[in-house]
Design an enzyme around this catalytic site. Structure first.
Site, PDB file in Angstrom:
ATOM      1  N   VAL A  72       0.839  -1.198   0.000  1.00 16.62           N
ATOM      2  CA  VAL A  72       0.000   0.000   0.000  1.00 16.62           C
ATOM      3  C   VAL A  72       0.872   1.246   0.000  1.00 16.62           C
ATOM      4  CG1 VAL A  72      -1.615   1.337   1.420  1.00 16.62           C
ATOM      5  CG2 VAL A  72      -1.868  -1.147   1.260  1.00 16.62           C
ATOM      6  N   CYS A  73       0.493   2.244  -0.821  1.00 15.72           N
ATOM      7  CA  CYS A  73       1.152   3.552  -0.717  1.00 15.72           C
ATOM      8  C   CYS A  73       0.121   4.645  -0.896  1.00 15.72           C
ATOM      9  CB  CYS A  73       2.280   3.693  -1.729  1.00 15.72           C
ATOM     10  SG  CYS A  73       1.713   3.868  -3.419  1.00 15.72           S
ATOM     11  N   ALA A  74       0.554   5.879  -1.059  1.00 11.08           N
ATOM     12  CA  ALA A  74      -0.387   6.998  -1.087  1.00 11.08           C
ATOM     13  C   ALA A  74      -1.264   6.982  -2.332  1.00 11.08           C
ATOM     14  CB  ALA A  74       0.368   8.324  -0.992  1.00 11.08           C
ATOM     15  N   MET A 100      -3.975   4.863  -1.027  1.00  7.76           N
ATOM     16  CA  MET A 100      -4.784   5.344   0.096  1.00  7.76           C
ATOM     17  C   MET A 100      -5.804   6.395  -0.355  1.00  7.76           C
ATOM     18  SD  MET A 100      -4.084   3.599   2.795  1.00  7.76           S
ATOM     19  CE  MET A 100      -4.584   4.482   4.282  1.00  7.76           C
TER      20      MET A 100
END
Lengths: 375, 75
Positions: A72-74, A100
């Site tokens: 998961v990242c931004a 996200m």
């Protein structure tokens, strides 16, 4: 091995069904500490992507081989890069599609009850803890506290073959951008706001006052407005069909509303106490409380909904059980959690004073909602 | 501020600004300064954290007309 994209809806299903998932969050440490995908059944590891540019060998031994793995990242790019590196090492791995940002926007409709010739739905925004509602009856619908993902509500109404007649906001939100006005504009519905919260708004709205009664459907479900200030000076609750209490940001399942987001904690604390300890006390304990937020996953029921009987909350919610008035006052005005990100700009947006573009809106809404104070 | 090398990372999305920064840092000597231009808002927090973790010094940063500028001194 091919890297798979996992949709926010698939992650949401794993959260609600309490499935296993190992999340490798590659955002920087501050972002991770501030806000992440919450689930009691997930395991987590946070290593910023820029620590992994030379390879993932060092973290390989810390990743369990028997669990499903999601990076998961931004926004998506970095998680895709790290997922590909892990895949090259022979791992079975997915990344969160849209990152996200998309997680923050995902809405899951959950049915919370039947209405005469209709149904009541809660739209759960797991990524931010926001709850919106749609009441349907005999071909008509009312929406309460819509988020800015207006297409979700409009398409849902289309699927259900109902016409959106009324759109309400329980108060002027400070943690997320309201979709209420946009839905009303697109569908011709009436947009209602409490006038005391709307003194500075720059658009037309219908003033929502105590005792106002709105009907949808021929057989009519009644939506009764109940003035319940405290989180904001205009905060208004709704009693739908004499069974459901939509409590806005005044009363949550495991906490109560905070009075400080417009900078007036001292002025509003008395109203908050009056609402929670007098006005709500006069209501039937059998009412099902449906708040506008949840803060922790414990507040989410096994069916993915957030709801509880008012009588149960009078027993269990600590914020409703502080007899000493000065203790109550200090609880809700001192040592409050940090205010939501960009809350001033969000209030300005909801008043129509500024009109940020979509990227800016997403950025303003990053992070948890933080509308509550827990006793 | 005087820079020894300028990196144009405008229009690039995460993770590219950091990937390019890391490569550019390899081309300068210890004590020299790299100037980075980026438009990805996430670059602000990430370059700060990356500099810190690598022991480099983020000397200054600015924002003008949507362009973020950073000056990083190599360890």
């Amino acid at each position: 091995m091919a890297v798979k994209a996992m949709k926010a809806s698939e992650v949401a299903r794993r959260v609600v069904e309490k499935k296993d998932l190992f999340i490798l969050d590659v955002r920087n440490e501050d972002a991770y500490a501030d806000w992440k995908i919450e689930s009691d059944s997930f395991q987590y590891m946070n290593v910023p992507y820029f620590e992994l540019l030379d390879g993932v060998e060092e973290i390989m031994e810390n990743i369990p081989k028997d669990k499903e793995l999601l990076v998961v990242c931004a926004k998506e790019g970095s998680s895709q890069m790290v997922a590909e590196m892990l895949s090259d090492e022979g791992m079975e791995v997915s990344y969160l599609e849209g990152g996200m940002k998309t997680w923050s926007e995902h809405l899951e409709p959950v049915k919370v009850g039947d209405l005469p010739n209709g149904e009541l739905y809660q739209f759960v925004r797991l990524g931010k803890g926001c709850l919106s509602y749609m009441a349907l009856s005999n071909g008509e619908a009312a929406i309460i506290d819509a988020t800015r993902m207006t297409d979700v509500f409009i398409n849902f109404a289309k699927e259900k073959e109902v016409k959106i007649k009324h759109v309400f906001d329980t108060h002027l939100h400070a943690d997320h951008i309201s979709g209420g006005r946009e839905i009303a504009e697109k569908t011709g519905a009436v947009y209602w706001l409490p006038p005391k919260d709307a003194e500075e708004v720059v658009f037309e709205y219908e003033p929502l006052t105590d005792g106002e009664q709105v009907r949808i459907g021929d057989t009519a479900i009644d939506i009764n407005a109940l003035y319940s200030p405290g989180h904001t000076i205009g905060s208004t609750s709704f009693v739908i069909d004499n069974r459901f209490l939509l409590s806005g940001d005044i009363l949550f399942i495991d906490s109560i509303g905070r009075p400080d987001l417009a900078g007036k904690a001292e002025d509003w604390v008395g109203d908050l106490r009056e609402t929670l300890y007098s006005r709500y006390r006069e209501l039937s304990e059998d009412l099902v409380v449906l708040p506008a937020h949840f803060m922790i996953m414990e507040e989410v029921n096994d069916d993915g909904s957030v709801q509880e009987k008012l009588g149960t909350l009078f027993e269990k919610n600590h914020g409703l059980n502080i007899e000493d008035e000065s203790k109550f006052r200090s609880l809700v005005t001192e040592n409050l959690p940090p205010q939501p990100n960009s809350h001033q700009e969000i209030r300005q947006t909801n008043m129509g004073k500024i009109t940020p573009d979509i990227d800016k809106k997403q950025e303003m809404e990053i992070g948890p909602n933080r509308c509550a104070v827990k006793a | 501020m005087n820079a020894d090398k300028v990196l144009d990372a405008k229009g690039m999305a995460c993770p590219m600004p950091i990937v390019k920064t890391k490569k550019a840092m390899n081309d300068i000597d210890s004590g020299q300064v790299l100037e980075i231009h980026a438009t990805d808002q996430g670059a602000k927090a990430d370059l700060t954290a990356w500099s810190k973790s690598g022991g480099h010094e983020l000397m200054d940063h600015s924002e003008e007309d949507g362009v973020l500028k950073f000056w990083i001194k190599k360890k």
